[in-house]
Design a protein around this motif. Sequence first.
Motif, PDB file in Angstrom:
ATOM      1  N   UNK A  87      44.554  -5.832 -29.096  1.00 31.25           N
ATOM      2  CA  UNK A  87      44.058  -6.090 -27.737  1.00 31.25           C
ATOM      3  C   UNK A  87      44.266  -7.531 -27.281  1.00 31.25           C
ATOM      4  N   UNK A  88      45.074  -8.290 -28.019  1.00 31.23           N
ATOM      5  CA  UNK A  88      45.248  -9.711 -27.706  1.00 31.23           C
ATOM      6  C   UNK A  88      45.841  -9.918 -26.318  1.00 31.23           C
ATOM      7  N   UNK A  89      46.901  -9.204 -25.985  1.00 27.52           N
ATOM      8  CA  UNK A  89      47.533  -9.399 -24.670  1.00 27.52           C
ATOM      9  C   UNK A  89      46.578  -9.008 -23.548  1.00 27.52           C
ATOM     10  N   UNK A  90      45.888  -7.883 -23.722  1.00 20.15           N
ATOM     11  CA  UNK A  90      44.948  -7.422 -22.696  1.00 20.15           C
ATOM     12  C   UNK A  90      43.874  -8.477 -22.427  1.00 20.15           C
ATOM     13  N   UNK A  91      43.277  -8.994 -23.492  1.00 19.70           N
ATOM     14  CA  UNK A  91      42.166  -9.934 -23.322  1.00 19.70           C
ATOM     15  C   UNK A  91      42.639 -11.303 -22.851  1.00 19.70           C
ATOM     16  N   UNK A  92      43.632 -11.869 -23.520  1.00 20.56           N
ATOM     17  CA  UNK A  92      44.040 -13.248 -23.260  1.00 20.56           C
ATOM     18  C   UNK A  92      44.824 -13.396 -21.963  1.00 20.56           C
ATOM     19  N   UNK A  93      45.593 -12.396 -21.597  1.00 20.58           N
ATOM     20  CA  UNK A  93      46.480 -12.520 -20.430  1.00 20.58           C
ATOM     21  C   UNK A  93      46.026 -11.714 -19.214  1.00 20.58           C
ATOM     22  N   UNK A  94      45.187 -10.714 -19.411  1.00 21.74           N
ATOM     23  CA  UNK A  94      44.812  -9.835 -18.295  1.00 21.74           C
ATOM     24  C   UNK A  94      43.328  -9.897 -17.927  1.00 21.74           C
ATOM     25  N   UNK A 357      32.317   0.623 -21.941  1.00 25.95           N
ATOM     26  CA  UNK A 357      33.229  -0.490 -22.162  1.00 25.95           C
ATOM     27  C   UNK A 357      32.544  -1.664 -22.868  1.00 25.95           C
ATOM     28  N   UNK A 358      33.249  -2.784 -22.958  1.00 24.47           N
ATOM     29  CA  UNK A 358      32.760  -4.010 -23.558  1.00 24.47           C
ATOM     30  C   UNK A 358      33.140  -5.169 -22.662  1.00 24.47           C
ATOM     31  N   UNK A 359      32.353  -6.237 -22.683  1.00 25.49           N
ATOM     32  CA  UNK A 359      32.594  -7.340 -21.752  1.00 25.49           C
ATOM     33  C   UNK A 359      33.972  -7.963 -21.941  1.00 25.49           C
ATOM     34  N   UNK A 360      34.509  -7.875 -23.152  1.00 23.16           N
ATOM     35  CA  UNK A 360      35.805  -8.491 -23.410  1.00 23.16           C
ATOM     36  C   UNK A 360      36.948  -7.705 -22.765  1.00 23.16           C
ATOM     37  N   UNK A 361      36.685  -6.457 -22.332  1.00 20.60           N
ATOM     38  CA  UNK A 361      37.672  -5.653 -21.614  1.00 20.60           C
ATOM     39  C   UNK A 361      37.378  -5.596 -20.113  1.00 20.60           C
ATOM     40  N   UNK A 362      36.379  -6.327 -19.648  1.00 15.05           N
ATOM     41  CA  UNK A 362      35.909  -6.196 -18.269  1.00 15.05           C
ATOM     42  C   UNK A 362      36.391  -7.369 -17.409  1.00 15.05           C
ATOM     43  N   UNK A 363      37.441  -7.187 -16.619  1.00  9.81           N
ATOM     44  CA  UNK A 363      37.916  -8.273 -15.750  1.00  9.81           C
ATOM     45  C   UNK A 363      36.852  -8.739 -14.771  1.00  9.81           C
ATOM     46  N   UNK A 364      36.074  -7.800 -14.220  1.00 10.25           N
ATOM     47  CA  UNK A 364      35.079  -8.172 -13.213  1.00 10.25           C
ATOM     48  C   UNK A 364      33.930  -8.972 -13.822  1.00 10.25           C
TER      49      UNK A 364
END
Length: 416
Positions: A87-94, A357-364
Amino acid sequence: MVTVLVCLVWASPLVGYSKGIVNRLPLLGDYSEWVLAAVYVIPTLLALPALVKKFCLADYLFFFACVFYYLWNYVAYPENSIFLTENAFLCLCCVFPYYFIGRLVDIEKYYKLFLYLSVACILMDLFYFLVYAPANKDMAVVAGDDNMHRAYLSLPHVTMLLWATLREFRLWKLVMTFLGVLFLLSCGTRGPLVCLGFFGFVYFLFFMNFRGAIYVKGIIVALVALTVAFLREIALFLAQAFLGLNLSTRIMEKIVFGGLDNDTYRSDLRQILYAALERSDHFFGIGLLGCGNYGINYPHFFPLDFFCTFGYFLGSVLMVVLAMLIGWAFWRSGNKMVKVFMLFLISQSIIKLMFSSTFVFSPFFFMLIGFCVSQLLVPAEESGDGVEKHSDAGVTGIQQQLYADMVVKDNPEEGG
Protein backbone atom coordinates in the motif's frame (compact mmCIF):
# COMPACT_ATOMS: atom_id res chain seq x y z
CA MET A 1 -3.35 25.58 -12.79
CA VAL A 2 -3.93 25.29 -9.03
CA THR A 3 -7.65 25.46 -9.69
CA VAL A 4 -7.32 22.82 -12.42
CA LEU A 5 -5.41 20.56 -10.04
CA VAL A 6 -7.97 20.94 -7.23
CA CYS A 7 -10.84 20.25 -9.64
CA LEU A 8 -9.11 17.15 -11.03
CA VAL A 9 -8.72 15.78 -7.52
CA TRP A 10 -12.34 16.59 -6.65
CA ALA A 11 -13.66 14.97 -9.82
CA SER A 12 -11.33 11.95 -9.72
CA PRO A 13 -14.16 9.54 -10.68
CA LEU A 14 -14.44 11.35 -14.02
CA VAL A 15 -10.71 10.85 -14.58
CA GLY A 16 -11.17 7.16 -13.84
CA TYR A 17 -14.04 6.87 -16.30
CA SER A 18 -11.96 8.64 -18.96
CA LYS A 19 -9.73 5.58 -19.10
CA GLY A 20 -12.46 3.92 -21.15
CA ILE A 21 -12.06 6.67 -23.75
CA VAL A 22 -8.26 6.65 -23.70
CA ASN A 23 -8.24 2.86 -24.22
CA ARG A 24 -9.95 3.39 -27.57
CA LEU A 25 -7.57 6.04 -28.86
CA PRO A 26 -4.80 5.05 -31.30
CA LEU A 27 -1.31 4.95 -29.79
CA LEU A 28 -2.46 6.30 -26.42
CA GLY A 29 -4.68 3.28 -25.83
CA ASP A 30 -1.64 1.12 -25.03
CA TYR A 31 -0.47 3.58 -22.38
CA SER A 32 -3.73 4.52 -20.68
CA GLU A 33 -2.29 4.22 -17.16
CA TRP A 34 0.52 6.62 -18.04
CA VAL A 35 -1.93 9.03 -19.65
CA LEU A 36 -4.09 9.12 -16.52
CA ALA A 37 -1.00 9.66 -14.37
CA ALA A 38 0.01 12.56 -16.64
CA VAL A 39 -3.42 14.13 -16.13
CA TYR A 40 -2.41 14.74 -12.50
CA VAL A 41 1.37 15.14 -12.85
CA ILE A 42 1.37 17.82 -15.57
CA PRO A 43 -1.01 20.26 -13.79
CA THR A 44 0.94 19.68 -10.56
CA LEU A 45 4.22 20.61 -12.23
CA LEU A 46 2.69 23.63 -13.96
CA ALA A 47 1.14 24.80 -10.69
CA LEU A 48 4.34 24.23 -8.71
CA PRO A 49 5.51 27.89 -8.71
CA ALA A 50 2.18 28.94 -7.20
CA LEU A 51 2.00 25.95 -4.84
CA VAL A 52 5.36 26.73 -3.26
CA LYS A 53 4.07 30.15 -2.21
CA LYS A 54 0.90 28.74 -0.64
CA PHE A 55 2.54 26.40 1.88
CA CYS A 56 4.69 27.02 4.93
CA LEU A 57 7.38 25.02 6.69
CA ALA A 58 4.84 23.41 9.03
CA ASP A 59 2.99 21.92 6.04
CA TYR A 60 6.10 20.19 4.74
CA LEU A 61 7.05 19.04 8.24
CA PHE A 62 3.64 17.41 8.74
CA PHE A 63 3.74 15.66 5.37
CA PHE A 64 7.28 14.37 5.78
CA ALA A 65 6.49 13.32 9.35
CA CYS A 66 3.73 11.12 7.93
CA VAL A 67 6.13 9.73 5.31
CA PHE A 68 8.85 9.16 7.92
CA TYR A 69 6.42 7.36 10.24
CA TYR A 70 5.30 5.14 7.37
CA LEU A 71 8.89 4.19 6.54
CA TRP A 72 9.83 3.83 10.23
CA ASN A 73 7.21 1.09 10.55
CA TYR A 74 9.41 -1.10 8.34
CA VAL A 75 11.99 -1.01 11.14
CA ALA A 76 9.71 -1.01 14.19
CA TYR A 77 7.20 -3.55 12.84
CA PRO A 78 8.97 -5.75 10.28
CA GLU A 79 6.05 -8.18 10.39
CA ASN A 80 3.96 -5.46 8.69
CA SER A 81 6.37 -5.08 5.76
CA ILE A 82 4.26 -6.98 3.25
CA PHE A 83 1.25 -4.75 3.91
CA LEU A 84 3.33 -1.56 3.97
CA THR A 85 4.91 -2.37 0.62
CA GLU A 86 1.59 -3.35 -0.93
CA ASN A 87 0.00 0.00 0.00
CA ALA A 88 3.03 2.31 -0.18
CA PHE A 89 2.07 4.05 -3.43
CA LEU A 90 -1.55 4.48 -2.35
CA CYS A 91 -0.64 6.04 0.99
CA LEU A 92 2.45 8.08 0.11
CA CYS A 93 1.38 9.37 -3.30
CA CYS A 94 -2.43 9.33 -3.27
CA VAL A 95 -3.66 9.75 0.32
CA PHE A 96 -1.12 11.79 2.32
CA PRO A 97 -0.90 14.55 -0.36
CA TYR A 98 -4.59 15.29 0.22
CA TYR A 99 -3.36 17.33 3.19
CA PHE A 100 -2.08 19.88 0.67
CA ILE A 101 -5.39 19.80 -1.21
CA GLY A 102 -7.13 20.69 2.05
CA ARG A 103 -4.73 23.60 2.46
CA LEU A 104 -5.54 24.81 -1.06
CA VAL A 105 -9.33 24.62 -0.96
CA ASP A 106 -11.11 27.96 -0.75
CA ILE A 107 -14.67 26.68 -0.56
CA GLU A 108 -16.24 30.06 -1.35
CA LYS A 109 -14.20 30.19 -4.54
CA TYR A 110 -14.64 26.55 -5.51
CA TYR A 111 -18.23 25.90 -4.37
CA LYS A 112 -19.90 26.24 -7.77
CA LEU A 113 -17.09 24.36 -9.54
CA PHE A 114 -17.39 21.51 -7.04
CA LEU A 115 -21.17 21.49 -7.45
CA TYR A 116 -21.13 21.23 -11.25
CA LEU A 117 -18.36 18.64 -11.20
CA SER A 118 -20.38 16.60 -8.69
CA VAL A 119 -23.37 16.74 -11.03
CA ALA A 120 -21.14 15.44 -13.83
CA CYS A 121 -19.85 12.62 -11.60
CA ILE A 122 -23.35 11.49 -10.66
CA LEU A 123 -24.55 11.61 -14.26
CA MET A 124 -21.52 9.58 -15.32
CA ASP A 125 -22.22 6.99 -12.63
CA LEU A 126 -25.78 6.65 -13.85
CA PHE A 127 -24.68 6.41 -17.49
CA TYR A 128 -22.06 3.79 -16.71
CA PHE A 129 -24.23 1.53 -14.58
CA LEU A 130 -27.51 1.99 -16.45
CA VAL A 131 -26.38 2.30 -20.08
CA TYR A 132 -22.77 1.34 -20.75
CA ALA A 133 -22.12 -1.56 -18.36
CA PRO A 134 -25.31 -3.56 -19.14
CA ALA A 135 -24.42 -3.52 -22.83
CA ASN A 136 -20.71 -4.26 -22.49
CA LYS A 137 -20.02 -6.06 -19.20
CA ASP A 138 -21.28 -8.74 -16.86
CA MET A 139 -23.46 -6.79 -14.42
CA ALA A 140 -23.11 -9.51 -11.78
CA VAL A 141 -19.41 -8.62 -11.67
CA VAL A 142 -19.78 -4.86 -12.13
CA ALA A 143 -22.52 -4.23 -9.57
CA GLY A 144 -22.38 -7.27 -7.32
CA ASP A 145 -24.13 -7.38 -3.98
CA ASP A 146 -21.92 -4.87 -2.21
CA ASN A 147 -20.21 -2.28 -4.42
CA MET A 148 -18.64 -0.46 -1.49
CA HIS A 149 -15.76 1.17 -3.36
CA ARG A 150 -17.97 2.79 -5.98
CA ALA A 151 -20.45 3.95 -3.34
CA TYR A 152 -17.76 5.75 -1.33
CA LEU A 153 -16.35 7.32 -4.51
CA SER A 154 -19.79 8.74 -5.31
CA LEU A 155 -20.66 9.72 -1.73
CA PRO A 156 -18.89 13.14 -1.70
CA HIS A 157 -20.73 14.17 -4.86
CA VAL A 158 -24.14 13.09 -3.61
CA THR A 159 -23.44 14.90 -0.34
CA MET A 160 -22.42 18.00 -2.29
CA LEU A 161 -25.78 17.93 -4.12
CA LEU A 162 -27.61 17.50 -0.81
CA TRP A 163 -25.77 20.52 0.59
CA ALA A 164 -26.65 22.59 -2.48
CA THR A 165 -30.31 21.54 -2.24
CA LEU A 166 -30.63 22.45 1.43
CA ARG A 167 -28.65 25.65 1.00
CA GLU A 168 -30.58 27.04 -1.95
CA PHE A 169 -33.47 24.94 -3.20
CA ARG A 170 -33.74 24.35 -6.92
CA LEU A 171 -35.74 21.59 -8.56
CA TRP A 172 -32.80 20.32 -10.62
CA LYS A 173 -30.68 20.03 -7.46
CA LEU A 174 -33.40 18.02 -5.74
CA VAL A 175 -33.70 15.70 -8.74
CA MET A 176 -29.92 15.13 -8.88
CA THR A 177 -29.80 14.49 -5.13
CA PHE A 178 -32.64 11.99 -5.42
CA LEU A 179 -30.91 10.17 -8.28
CA GLY A 180 -27.65 10.15 -6.32
CA VAL A 181 -29.34 8.66 -3.26
CA LEU A 182 -30.95 5.96 -5.42
CA PHE A 183 -27.53 5.17 -6.87
CA LEU A 184 -26.05 4.79 -3.39
CA LEU A 185 -28.92 2.47 -2.47
CA SER A 186 -28.23 0.40 -5.59
CA CYS A 187 -24.61 -0.10 -4.50
CA GLY A 188 -25.84 -2.28 -1.65
CA THR A 189 -23.79 -0.83 1.21
CA ARG A 190 -25.06 1.04 4.27
CA GLY A 191 -22.04 3.12 5.27
CA PRO A 192 -22.40 5.85 2.63
CA LEU A 193 -26.06 6.30 3.56
CA VAL A 194 -25.08 6.82 7.22
CA CYS A 195 -22.49 9.45 6.24
CA LEU A 196 -25.00 11.20 3.99
CA GLY A 197 -27.67 11.07 6.70
CA PHE A 198 -25.28 12.51 9.31
CA PHE A 199 -24.45 15.51 7.12
CA GLY A 200 -28.08 16.12 6.20
CA PHE A 201 -29.30 15.81 9.81
CA VAL A 202 -26.71 18.19 11.29
CA TYR A 203 -27.17 20.71 8.47
CA PHE A 204 -30.96 20.49 8.92
CA LEU A 205 -30.71 21.24 12.65
CA PHE A 206 -28.04 23.94 12.77
CA PHE A 207 -27.49 25.53 9.36
CA MET A 208 -30.92 25.85 7.75
CA ASN A 209 -31.77 29.31 9.05
CA PHE A 210 -32.65 31.33 5.96
CA ARG A 211 -35.91 33.22 5.50
CA GLY A 212 -38.77 30.76 5.23
CA ALA A 213 -36.60 27.87 6.44
CA ILE A 214 -39.32 26.81 8.88
CA TYR A 215 -41.61 25.93 5.96
CA VAL A 216 -38.88 24.03 4.15
CA LYS A 217 -38.07 22.14 7.35
CA GLY A 218 -41.76 21.30 7.74
CA ILE A 219 -41.91 19.85 4.23
CA ILE A 220 -38.75 17.83 4.80
CA VAL A 221 -40.06 16.42 8.10
CA ALA A 222 -43.34 15.50 6.41
CA LEU A 223 -41.53 13.73 3.56
CA VAL A 224 -39.31 11.83 5.99
CA ALA A 225 -42.34 10.79 8.02
CA LEU A 226 -44.12 9.53 4.90
CA THR A 227 -41.00 7.64 3.83
CA VAL A 228 -40.72 5.95 7.22
CA ALA A 229 -44.43 5.13 7.27
CA PHE A 230 -44.27 3.42 3.86
CA LEU A 231 -40.65 2.28 4.03
CA ARG A 232 -41.38 -1.38 3.33
CA GLU A 233 -43.57 -0.61 0.30
CA ILE A 234 -40.96 1.80 -1.07
CA ALA A 235 -38.21 -0.79 -0.52
CA LEU A 236 -40.20 -3.45 -2.40
CA PHE A 237 -40.80 -1.08 -5.31
CA LEU A 238 -37.12 -0.11 -5.50
CA ALA A 239 -36.04 -3.74 -5.21
CA GLN A 240 -38.11 -4.63 -8.26
CA ALA A 241 -36.71 -1.63 -10.14
CA PHE A 242 -33.11 -2.52 -9.22
CA LEU A 243 -33.65 -6.13 -10.27
CA GLY A 244 -34.82 -4.94 -13.68
CA LEU A 245 -31.64 -2.89 -14.00
CA ASN A 246 -29.37 -5.70 -12.71
CA LEU A 247 -28.37 -3.62 -9.67
CA SER A 248 -27.87 -4.75 -6.08
CA THR A 249 -30.99 -5.17 -3.92
CA ARG A 250 -29.03 -5.91 -0.72
CA ILE A 251 -30.18 -2.82 1.19
CA MET A 252 -33.78 -3.25 0.05
CA GLU A 253 -33.78 -6.87 1.22
CA LYS A 254 -32.46 -5.85 4.64
CA ILE A 255 -35.23 -3.25 4.95
CA VAL A 256 -37.93 -5.73 3.97
CA PHE A 257 -36.68 -8.83 5.80
CA GLY A 258 -34.73 -7.19 8.64
CA GLY A 259 -31.05 -7.20 9.49
CA LEU A 260 -30.32 -3.59 8.60
CA ASP A 261 -28.57 -3.15 11.96
CA ASN A 262 -26.46 -6.31 11.61
CA ASP A 263 -22.78 -5.39 12.02
CA THR A 264 -21.68 -8.35 9.80
CA TYR A 265 -19.24 -9.70 12.41
CA ARG A 266 -17.40 -6.39 12.82
CA SER A 267 -17.70 -6.65 16.63
CA ASP A 268 -16.03 -10.07 16.55
CA LEU A 269 -13.13 -8.67 14.53
CA ARG A 270 -12.73 -5.81 16.99
CA GLN A 271 -12.54 -8.22 19.90
CA ILE A 272 -9.61 -9.95 18.22
CA LEU A 273 -7.76 -6.64 17.95
CA TYR A 274 -8.59 -5.56 21.51
CA ALA A 275 -7.20 -8.88 22.74
CA ALA A 276 -4.02 -8.31 20.73
CA LEU A 277 -3.55 -4.82 22.20
CA GLU A 278 -3.82 -6.16 25.73
CA ARG A 279 -0.52 -7.98 25.30
CA SER A 280 2.27 -6.29 27.25
CA ASP A 281 4.56 -5.91 24.22
CA HIS A 282 2.05 -3.77 22.31
CA PHE A 283 2.22 -0.55 24.34
CA PHE A 284 2.73 1.38 21.09
CA GLY A 285 0.18 -0.66 19.20
CA ILE A 286 0.65 -3.17 16.42
CA GLY A 287 1.87 -0.62 13.91
CA LEU A 288 0.58 0.83 10.68
CA LEU A 289 -1.57 -1.73 8.80
CA GLY A 290 -0.69 -4.29 11.48
CA CYS A 291 -4.27 -5.61 11.49
CA GLY A 292 -3.36 -7.62 8.42
CA ASN A 293 -1.32 -9.97 10.60
CA TYR A 294 -4.59 -11.03 12.25
CA GLY A 295 -6.43 -11.57 8.97
CA ILE A 296 -8.30 -8.26 9.34
CA ASN A 297 -8.18 -5.50 6.75
CA TYR A 298 -8.95 -2.68 9.19
CA PRO A 299 -10.64 -2.25 12.59
CA HIS A 300 -13.91 -0.70 11.29
CA PHE A 301 -13.82 1.73 14.23
CA PHE A 302 -11.89 5.00 14.26
CA PRO A 303 -10.68 5.02 17.92
CA LEU A 304 -9.61 1.38 17.68
CA ASP A 305 -7.80 2.22 14.42
CA PHE A 306 -5.70 4.81 16.28
CA PHE A 307 -5.15 2.44 19.23
CA CYS A 308 -3.94 -0.33 16.92
CA THR A 309 -1.61 2.01 15.05
CA PHE A 310 -0.16 4.07 17.93
CA GLY A 311 -1.14 2.26 21.13
CA TYR A 312 -3.66 3.30 23.77
CA PHE A 313 -1.66 6.19 25.24
CA LEU A 314 -0.27 7.83 22.10
CA GLY A 315 -3.45 7.05 20.15
CA SER A 316 -5.58 8.80 22.79
CA VAL A 317 -3.27 11.83 22.80
CA LEU A 318 -3.40 12.12 19.01
CA MET A 319 -7.20 11.84 18.97
CA VAL A 320 -7.45 14.64 21.56
CA VAL A 321 -5.10 16.78 19.43
CA LEU A 322 -7.21 16.06 16.35
CA ALA A 323 -10.42 16.99 18.19
CA MET A 324 -8.82 20.21 19.43
CA LEU A 325 -7.65 21.08 15.91
CA ILE A 326 -11.12 20.58 14.44
CA GLY A 327 -12.86 22.36 17.31
CA TRP A 328 -10.47 25.30 17.24
CA ALA A 329 -10.77 25.72 13.48
CA PHE A 330 -14.56 25.45 13.68
CA TRP A 331 -14.76 28.00 16.53
CA ARG A 332 -12.33 30.43 14.94
CA SER A 333 -14.06 30.56 11.58
CA GLY A 334 -17.00 32.92 11.44
CA ASN A 335 -17.84 31.92 7.89
CA LYS A 336 -20.90 29.67 7.65
CA MET A 337 -19.82 28.11 4.35
CA VAL A 338 -16.43 27.19 5.80
CA LYS A 339 -18.10 25.55 8.81
CA VAL A 340 -20.44 23.56 6.57
CA PHE A 341 -17.53 22.38 4.45
CA MET A 342 -15.78 21.23 7.62
CA LEU A 343 -18.94 19.32 8.50
CA PHE A 344 -18.88 17.91 4.97
CA LEU A 345 -15.28 16.68 5.42
CA ILE A 346 -16.09 15.20 8.84
CA SER A 347 -18.97 13.23 7.33
CA GLN A 348 -16.66 11.88 4.60
CA SER A 349 -13.82 10.96 6.95
CA ILE A 350 -14.43 10.64 10.71
CA ILE A 351 -17.99 9.32 10.38
CA LYS A 352 -16.98 6.90 7.63
CA LEU A 353 -14.03 5.66 9.70
CA MET A 354 -16.41 4.78 12.55
CA PHE A 355 -17.49 1.67 10.66
CA SER A 356 -15.30 1.25 7.58
CA SER A 357 -11.77 1.63 6.21
CA THR A 358 -8.71 3.03 8.03
CA PHE A 359 -7.48 6.60 8.32
CA VAL A 360 -4.35 5.77 6.36
CA PHE A 361 -6.55 4.96 3.32
CA SER A 362 -8.83 7.98 3.78
CA PRO A 363 -7.95 10.98 1.56
CA PHE A 364 -10.69 13.11 3.12
CA PHE A 365 -9.19 12.54 6.57
CA PHE A 366 -5.97 14.26 5.53
CA MET A 367 -7.94 16.83 3.55
CA LEU A 368 -9.86 17.64 6.74
CA ILE A 369 -6.62 18.20 8.65
CA GLY A 370 -5.25 20.42 5.88
CA PHE A 371 -8.46 22.45 5.67
CA CYS A 372 -8.56 22.98 9.45
CA VAL A 373 -4.92 24.12 9.43
CA SER A 374 -5.70 26.56 6.62
CA GLN A 375 -8.42 28.14 8.78
CA LEU A 376 -6.01 28.58 11.67
CA LEU A 377 -3.40 30.21 9.43
CA VAL A 378 -5.85 32.75 7.97
CA PRO A 379 -5.19 36.27 9.33
CA ALA A 380 -7.68 37.23 12.04
CA GLU A 381 -9.32 39.97 9.99
CA GLU A 382 -10.04 37.48 7.19
CA SER A 383 -11.46 34.69 9.34
CA GLY A 384 -14.73 36.46 10.11
CA ASP A 385 -14.23 36.19 13.88
CA GLY A 386 -15.32 39.74 14.62
CA VAL A 387 -11.95 41.50 14.42
CA GLU A 388 -12.44 44.90 12.82
CA LYS A 389 -10.95 45.33 9.37
CA HIS A 390 -9.06 48.54 8.64
CA SER A 391 -10.74 50.18 5.69
CA ASP A 392 -12.20 53.55 4.89
CA ALA A 393 -15.68 52.00 4.89
CA GLY A 394 -15.39 51.21 8.61
CA VAL A 395 -13.96 54.59 9.70
CA THR A 396 -16.21 57.15 11.36
CA GLY A 397 -16.41 60.79 10.29
CA ILE A 398 -14.36 61.94 13.31
CA GLN A 399 -11.65 59.35 12.54
CA GLN A 400 -11.54 60.51 8.91
CA GLN A 401 -11.08 64.13 10.04
CA LEU A 402 -8.29 63.19 12.47
CA TYR A 403 -6.58 61.20 9.72
CA ALA A 404 -6.86 64.18 7.33
CA ASP A 405 -5.37 66.52 9.94
CA MET A 406 -2.43 64.16 10.44
CA VAL A 407 -1.79 64.06 6.70
CA VAL A 408 -1.82 67.87 6.46
CA LYS A 409 0.52 68.17 9.42
CA ASP A 410 3.05 65.70 8.02
CA ASN A 411 2.70 66.79 4.38
CA PRO A 412 1.75 70.46 4.12
CA GLU A 413 1.79 70.35 0.36
CA GLU A 414 -1.16 67.91 0.45
CA GLY A 415 -3.27 70.25 2.58
CA GLY A 416 -5.24 71.47 -0.40
